[in-house]
Design an enzyme around this catalytic site. Structure first.
Site, PDB file in Angstrom:
ATOM      1  N   ASP A 281      59.822  -4.051 -10.909  1.00  0.00           N
ATOM      2  CA  ASP A 281      60.429  -5.026 -11.524  1.00  0.00           C
ATOM      3  C   ASP A 281      59.145  -5.875 -11.784  1.00  0.00           C
ATOM      4  O   ASP A 281      57.926  -5.936 -11.641  1.00  0.00           O
ATOM      5  CB  ASP A 281      61.445  -5.653 -10.872  1.00  0.00           C
ATOM      6  CG  ASP A 281      62.479  -6.471 -11.681  1.00  0.00           C
ATOM      7  OD1 ASP A 281      62.253  -6.543 -12.816  1.00  0.00           O
ATOM      8  OD2 ASP A 281      63.578  -6.765 -11.196  1.00  0.00           O
TER       9      ASP A 281
HETATM   10  C1  BGC Z   1      64.791  -8.189 -13.938  1.00  0.00           C
HETATM   11  C2  BGC Z   1      64.801  -6.662 -14.528  1.00  0.00           C
HETATM   12  C3  BGC Z   1      64.626  -6.506 -15.941  1.00  0.00           C
HETATM   13  C4  BGC Z   1      63.140  -6.947 -15.967  1.00  0.00           C
HETATM   14  C5  BGC Z   1      62.807  -6.993 -17.510  1.00  0.00           C
HETATM   15  C6  BGC Z   1      63.269  -8.722 -14.408  1.00  0.00           C
HETATM   16  O1  BGC Z   1      63.272 -10.102 -14.184  1.00  0.00           O
HETATM   17  O2  BGC Z   1      64.933  -8.293 -12.461  1.00  0.00           O
HETATM   18  O3  BGC Z   1      66.449  -6.470 -14.059  1.00  0.00           O
HETATM   19  O4  BGC Z   1      64.773  -5.263 -16.549  1.00  0.00           O
HETATM   20  O5  BGC Z   1      63.166  -8.507 -15.901  1.00  0.00           O
HETATM   21  O6  BGC Z   1      63.350  -7.798 -18.417  1.00  0.00           O
END
Ligand code: BGC
Length: 740
Positions: A281
């Site tokens: 993530d």
């Molecule tokens: C979120 C994800 C997301 C990623 C990219 C993160 O902060 O937890 O779910 O896909 O950012 O935007």
């Protein structure tokens, strides 16, 4: 099936049945030409610069340079045919000309936005959900996107957690079915088709169980609970061929998911034999330093790659640290090869080596700019996601010729907010949205009048607009009040400890109620809110979540009865925050309360009823459904027999309508205690007024299986309650005995 075996037999040496190289073979050949740095480059993902979905550290000039040097495998938040082409051109200047993958959060629609995911789940309509993702994929792929970071299949039982809006609610069975429908929708007829994008099962794992509902917080739970409640949607996604997985930010029992060898290496890539790739993530590799699990980025990179995280989203740890870690012998180069191979295979599958620009097509993009068919679908989907919570005086549906309607509340003329939390902000958003005011106005007869007063802001203490709102209400025959929480008060990093209407909206409602005018309360929210006073005092309540581009039309369709609402809650609605977590499939305890008022040394609060305000699975219709003649094929079964369950559902009201018939079971005695109810099936049926339909379910021992304390997955013979009903509380029950 036979054909599959045939192909497999011929792919063993990398050549398929037609004499062509497999993607695996192509990836191996490419890998053999790559330097260590180039391989590591494939594991690196940065965000674009105009739109960030996390704390961004990248320096744009450096990133552009690194792309040219083949040191970047993927970009997120770069979208649009032109923009993606520009970045792809840079990647093609690199030595081996390996194309970039473009990822983006396509969460509840793209150009056409749909209800937030929790709202979609309230439709319990797998076909609509799949179709919405098909449309989202078609639109996003036309904007150059290859990959969505969806579906989020995190089960969540705590409405304080802002991300409940992005999931399918509290139930593992429902969440699994919806996750599968989404993956099918995104990946369409298979990767390589121009309208198919790679899906991503996230956040692996247990992100939804953050302590206290506070985003990013720790998770501490038994492995049995993890297996029973949180992992099934992920396992099903892996089996269904979801292209990628994403880590979760949390630690699980003390080990951050990003470096959790047990869940990534042993379970996902080992036992489940998953061959897609895992993206971290945003920044989650680097975040293992503040977590206290790695002393610096170097150690974090080492732990993450060993555990099985293949791609580093925005931590800058892999590119900076992996080369040395390999040279120092701390990381086996085979792990780098494995991660790079997984990513390259996806690029081959997407057809990017044949034509790196195949998704960056301005003509296709233009066709999706404002696709009217998609909007039409969005309107239908929005109306099917609405949940009717109360209609005691049958005020709804409203007559189109009602003389004067007053729309009161801060959401009446909101524009782009209707898109909900996860939408990519397009410049013309405000123009494309159908506001609640416009939607209602467009459906009113010419002779009728629609008044409007804002009454209050979404989230402050300003009462100066109350008087005007009260005057407006007094002029009306019926008042539609549109209240709730802001669209940006749920979603990532949007946990709330107070989950009531924000600001002074409840006080506004009380003032308007004093006028004695009939009120239809419409609640806009990204989570189950607590609204006890309203629930007890306002006879008509509809829950509209955030419905997307066509919000106003969807709402008006329901208010005026073009669509008879049939949504059902995918999460339990608590009475107060103090009741959280509250979910329908809890265990019984040794001292269950007999009823809501039982306080005699039982498992209860001394100051609160045990049952929730609105139960899981609940939702009304403008018509009524009567359940009768529940019938079981047998009440004594043995071994691998099949149980047929049927029930007659009669539409006894005045409107045609849809009903979600729900099947629950209870395993009365187990090696480990079992929930008081577990959803095992549901069917959404359309029943004309006056008509009766027989709804049937089939249960096999597979549905009786559970994980014991040693994680064995099996069923036990004994007594079971079989329950069918309109929600998780209102059921008919028959007991059976099923011998093993
Ligand atoms: C979120 C994800 C997301 C990623 C990219 C993160 O902060 O937890 O779910 O896909 O950012 O935007």
């Amino acid at each position: 099936m036979k054909r599959l075996y045939f192909i497999l037999a011929f792919t063993v040496f990398g050549i398929n049945a037609f004499g062509q190289k497999t993607n695996d073979q192509k990836a191996s050949e490419l890998l053999s030409k790559m330097t260590l740095e180039e391989k590591i480059g494939q594991l690196v993902q940065y965000s674009g610069f105009e739109y960030a979905t996390g704390p961004q550290n990248s320096n744009s000039a450096n990133v552009l340079n690194e792309i040219k040097q083949g040191k970047v495998g993927s970009m997120l938040n770069v979208a649009g045919a032109q923009e993606t082409r520009k970045f792809q051109e840079l990647a093609l200047k690199s030595r081996l000309k390996i194309p970039l993958l473009f990822g983006q959060d396509v969460i509840h629609g793209y150009r056409t936005t749909f209800p937030i995911n929790l709202g979609q789940a309230a439709s319990w309509d797998l076909k609509l959900i799949e179709k919405s993702e098909r449309i989202a994929a078609t639109e996003a792929s036309a904007y150059g996107i290859h990959w969505t970071f969806a579906p989020m299949v995190d089960i969540a039982r705590d409405p304080r957690w802002g991300r409940v809006m992005e999931g399918s609610g509290e139930d593992t069975y429902l969440g699994t079915q919806i996750g599968l429908a989404r993956i099918k929708g995104f990946q369409g007829k298979g990767l390589g088709n121009l309208d198919a994008i790679m899906a991503c099962a996230k956040h692996f794992a247990a992100y939804g169980a953050a302590v206290g509902g506070r985003d990013y917080n720790s998770v501490d739970m038994s492995l049995r609970q993890l297996y029973e409640t949180y992992l099934p949607p992920f396992k099903a996604a892996a089996e269904a061929g979801v292209a990628t997985f994403m880590n979760s930010f949390n630690d699980i029992n003390g080990i951050p998911a990003t470096a959790n060898q047990y869940i990534l290496r042993d379970l996902l890539k080992g036992k489940w034999n998953y061959n897609g790739f895992v993206v971290s993530d945003w920044g989650s590799i680097g975040e293992m330093v503040p977590h206290g699990y790695a002393k610096d980025n170097k150690e974090a990179a080492e732990k993450a790659i060993i555990a099985g995280s293949d791609m580093d989203m925005e931590s800058r740890a892999y590119m900076a640290e992996l080369p040395n870690l390999v040279k120092e012998g701390k990381v086996d180069p085979k792990l780098i090869d494995d991660a790079a191979r997984r990513i390259l295979i996806k690029k081959f599958e997407m057809g990017l080596f044949d034509d790196p620009y195949r998704f960056s097509d301005e003509k296709r993009q233009k066709e999706q700019l404002n696709n009217l068919e998609n909007r039409k679908f969005g309107r239908e989907f929005g109306s099917k996601s609405i949940v009717l919570l109360k209609n005691e005086k049958n005020i709804l549906p409203l007559s189109r010729s009602a003389k004067t309607i007053a729309l009161i509340g801060p959401f009446g003329k909101e524009t782009s907010a209707n898109h909900g939390f996860w939408s990519v902000a397009f410049k013309d958003d405000n123009l494309r949205i159908v506001t609640q005011f416009d939607g209602i106005k467009n459906q009113l007869d010419k002779s009728a009048t629609l008044l409007y007063a804002k009454g209050a802001n979404i989230d402050d203490q300003d009462r100066s607009m109350f008087a005007e709102a009260v005057e407006t209400a007094k002029k009306a025959d019926v008042v539609i009040m549109t209240l709730g929480e802001g669209h940006d008060m749920s979603g990532e990093a949007k946990s709330r400890s107070n989950i009531r209407f924000s600001g002074v909206q409840e006080d506004l409602l009380k003032e308007i109620a004093k006028t004695g005018k009939p009120i239809v309360l419409m609640i806009n929210a990204g989570r189950p809110l607590v609204f006890d006073w309203a629930a007890d005092n306002i006879p008509t309540i509809v829950y509209t979540w955030w419905l997307g581009t066509e919000a106003g039309n969807s709402i008006a369709d329901v208010l005026f009865g073009t669509v008879n609402p049939g949504g059902k809650l995918p999460m339990t609605f608590p009475r107060t925050e103090g009741q959280i977590p509250v979910y329908y499939n809890h265990y019984n305890t040794g001292r269950p309360a007999k009823n809501n008022t039982d306080r005699n040394y039982v498992s209860a609060y001394i100051d609160l009823d045990n049952d929730p305000k609105f139960p899981f699975g609940y939702g009304l219709s403008y018509t009524q459904f009567k359940y009768s003649d529940m019938d079981l094929s047998s009440i004594n079964l043995t071994g691998n027999q099949t149980l047929n369950i049927s029930v007659n559902v009669t539409n006894t009201g005045n409107y045609d309508g849809e009903e979600v018939v729900q099947l629950y079971i209870r395993d009365l005695v187990g090696k480990v205690v079992r929930p008081v109810k577990e959803l095992k099936g549901f069917q959404k049926v359309f029943i004309k007024k006056g008509e009766t339909k027989t709804v049937t379910f089939i249960l096999t021992p597979e549905s009786l299986k559970f994980y014991d304390d040693e994680l064995n997955y099996d069923w036990e013979g004994g007594e079971f309650d079989i329950m069918i009903g309109t929600d998780s509380q209102n059921v008919q029950t028959k007991r059976i005995n099923w011998k093993k």
